[in-house]
Scaffold this motif. Structure first.
Motif, PDB file in Angstrom:
ATOM      1  N   ALA B  76     -23.761 -21.844 -52.329  1.00 20.69           N
ATOM      2  CA  ALA B  76     -23.727 -20.689 -51.424  1.00 20.69           C
ATOM      3  C   ALA B  76     -22.451 -19.885 -51.645  1.00 20.69           C
ATOM      4  CB  ALA B  76     -23.827 -21.142 -49.973  1.00 20.69           C
ATOM      5  N   GLY B  77     -21.349 -20.573 -51.920  1.00 18.95           N
ATOM      6  CA  GLY B  77     -20.095 -19.869 -52.195  1.00 18.95           C
ATOM      7  C   GLY B  77     -20.240 -18.952 -53.405  1.00 18.95           C
ATOM      8  N   VAL B  79     -22.998 -17.837 -54.768  1.00 21.41           N
ATOM      9  CA  VAL B  79     -23.988 -16.789 -54.537  1.00 21.41           C
ATOM     10  C   VAL B  79     -23.360 -15.638 -53.772  1.00 21.41           C
ATOM     11  CG1 VAL B  79     -26.103 -16.234 -53.303  1.00 21.41           C
ATOM     12  CG2 VAL B  79     -25.981 -18.292 -54.658  1.00 21.41           C
ATOM     13  N   THR B  80     -22.528 -15.955 -52.772  1.00 19.44           N
ATOM     14  CA  THR B  80     -21.867 -14.897 -52.018  1.00 19.44           C
ATOM     15  C   THR B  80     -20.985 -14.057 -52.928  1.00 19.44           C
ATOM     16  OG1 THR B  80     -21.851 -16.407 -50.161  1.00 19.44           O
ATOM     17  CG2 THR B  80     -20.493 -14.455 -49.965  1.00 19.44           C
ATOM     18  N   LEU B  84     -21.613 -10.068 -53.606  1.00 18.89           N
ATOM     19  CA  LEU B  84     -20.629  -9.023 -53.307  1.00 18.89           C
ATOM     20  C   LEU B  84     -20.282  -8.232 -54.565  1.00 18.89           C
ATOM     21  CD1 LEU B  84     -18.283 -10.926 -50.825  1.00 18.89           C
ATOM     22  CD2 LEU B  84     -19.998  -9.214 -50.312  1.00 18.89           C
ATOM     23  N   PRO B 102     -29.274 -13.242 -52.058  1.00 21.23           N
ATOM     24  CA  PRO B 102     -28.827 -14.368 -51.225  1.00 21.23           C
ATOM     25  C   PRO B 102     -29.766 -15.570 -51.303  1.00 21.23           C
ATOM     26  CG  PRO B 102     -29.329 -12.438 -49.879  1.00 21.23           C
ATOM     27  CD  PRO B 102     -29.292 -11.991 -51.282  1.00 21.23           C
ATOM     28  N   LEU B 103     -31.030 -15.319 -51.586  1.00 21.44           N
ATOM     29  CA  LEU B 103     -31.981 -16.441 -51.644  1.00 21.44           C
ATOM     30  C   LEU B 103     -31.808 -17.310 -52.882  1.00 21.44           C
ATOM     31  CD1 LEU B 103     -35.327 -15.100 -50.204  1.00 21.44           C
ATOM     32  CD2 LEU B 103     -33.760 -16.720 -49.216  1.00 21.44           C
ATOM     33  N   VAL B 105     -29.477 -19.128 -53.259  1.00 17.12           N
ATOM     34  CA  VAL B 105     -28.959 -20.375 -52.681  1.00 17.12           C
ATOM     35  C   VAL B 105     -30.039 -21.449 -52.649  1.00 17.12           C
ATOM     36  CG1 VAL B 105     -27.961 -21.439 -50.643  1.00 17.12           C
ATOM     37  CG2 VAL B 105     -27.390 -19.103 -51.197  1.00 17.12           C
TER      38      VAL B 105
END
Lengths: 196, 210
Positions: B76-77, B79-80, B84, B102-103, B105
């Motif tokens: 998740a880190g 992906v963020t 961005l 975001p998906l 993740v």
């Protein structure tokens, strides 16, 4: 928020913009857990339940924690953690209070964490600026749409096993083609709307 | 560690989409234009490689029981970060891929490779595995995109060539519109997997007939 508005969200989530057939969210469990009708029903119910709860909780987390402190960029990380924790809690709760349902759902419960429909509904709620009630309605009806799709699909797939098809299409490919044809029939719902 | 073998596995014999059957959602959802497929493929390639490296590096200090949660946080880190970066530098791509960035993740490929490979192997091997599997995924996406775009709307390289409209190879009225709709995603992927099963079963049959 008027009732007709909520109704049109519900209708959209179940039929017109079905999570699986028009948005491709939650395809992995849809294809993986649809070999038998009864497990498909269990999975569908579990997903509906988690999607409803997750919509409510992620909306609260977003509104009162992330937006308040200007941390919107952490949405993805925060949501997936909330969902993982939620699934874990539901698992423990069911194990203690409703052991029969717990055993029926079995392995599908922890798998819901990685169902993209759950994270998807949380993110879509924020994107479409839904308020709390709309989010919950969207979550639950989206789950019902998933339930409808997976039950129909499992019923077709059970019969597919006995069908005679080319060797290389056996198993997964023919299931995908079936899903494609079902998506085609769901397209018939496009344009359906609630007057209000 | 045999890198040539890993490469062949990632690309063909153990292709993440066509053989392991992972990451279906994004494969079907975003393969409507060449640009989308390329962007998504590269995004997954980068995230998969980085998360494989980190997970391989910390695999000895992570307790077994919470490893899945650890994997998800690491993924998740990254992906963020990628989300961005795309929003800042390629807003058009970010717009058209929408919620599917975001998906990533919950894309089973990344979690699957973390669990099946990176958690058991060294940093270098995991990095190579990430790159190979990522390339395998990207190639499948591109094949899907090319088929759906060419037969569906008659263009090639949409969003990238010819100022975004794509090169027109087939007159517009002859396009099979249905392939650009969700239906096309299911059917094209089904046919591709069938072709892959046929291709992988062929050498075995030859051996049997001998």
């Amino acid at each position: 928020m008027s009732i007709t508005g909520l109704l049109s969200i519900a209708l959209g989530a179940i039929l017109v913009n079905n999570f699986i057939f028009s948005q491709f969210l939650g395809c992995c469990p849809f294809l993986g857990v649809s070999k038998k009708l009864d497990t498909a029903v269990g999975m569908g119910i579990a997903v509906t339940f988690v999607m409803g709860l997750a919509s409510a909780i992620t909306w609260i987390v977003n509104e009162f924690i992330l937006v308040k402190f200007g941390l919107e960029f952490m949405q993805t990380v925060a949501f997936i953690l909330v969902i993982a924790a939620l699934v874990q809690f539901i698992e423990m709760f069911l194990q203690k209070s409703m052991p029969s349902l717990y055993t029926a759902l079995g392995i599908y419960l922890p798998l819901i964490t990685t169902n993209c429909a759950v994270l998807g509904v949380a993110l879509l709620n924020i994107q479409s600026n839904y308020n709390f009630i709309e989010s919950v309605v969207y979550g639950i009806t989206g789950g019902l749409g998933f339930l409808l799709a997976i039950v129909l699909f499992a019923a077709v797939r059970e019969r597919n096993v006995f069908a005679d098809c080319p060797k290389c299409f056996e198993g997964f490919p023919i299931a995908l083609i079936t899903a494609g044809l079902m998506a085609l029939s769901f397209m018939g719902f496009s344009g359906l709307s609630v007057w209000g | 560690m045999n890198f040539g073998k890993q490469f062949k596995e990632g690309l063909i014999t153990n292709n993440p989409v066509l053989v392991q059957l992972l990451g279906m959602c994004s494969t079907m959802a975003i393969t409507t234009s060449f640009f989308n497929g390329l962007g998504m493929g590269v995004a997954v390639l980068v995230i998969l490689t980085l998360s494989n490296i980190i997970i391989a590096a910390i695999r000895k200090i992570v307790p077994d029981k919470i490893r899945i949660a650890m994997f998800i946080v690491v993924i998740a880190g990254f992906v963020t970060v990628v989300d961005l970066i795309l929003k800042a530098f390629v807003p058009a791509l970010s717009e058209s891929l929408g919620v599917f960035i975001p998906l990533i993740v919950v894309n089973c490929i990344i979690l699957g490779r973390a669990e099946a490979f990176a958690y058991k192997n060294g940093v270098l091997a995991s990095a190579v595995d990430g790159i190979c599997q990522g390339i395998g995924y990207t190639i499948v996406l591109l094949i899907m995109c090319i088929i759906r775009e060419l037969l569906g709307s008659g263009t090639f390289g949409g969003g990238l060539l010819n100022g975004g409209a794509g090169l027109r190879l087939i007159p517009e009225q002859f396009g099979i519109k249905i392939l650009t709709l969700p239906v096309g995603g299911f059917i094209v992927l089904g046919v591709l997997i069938a072709a892959m099963q046929w291709a992988l079963a062929r050498p075995k049959k030859k051996e049997e007939s001998k």
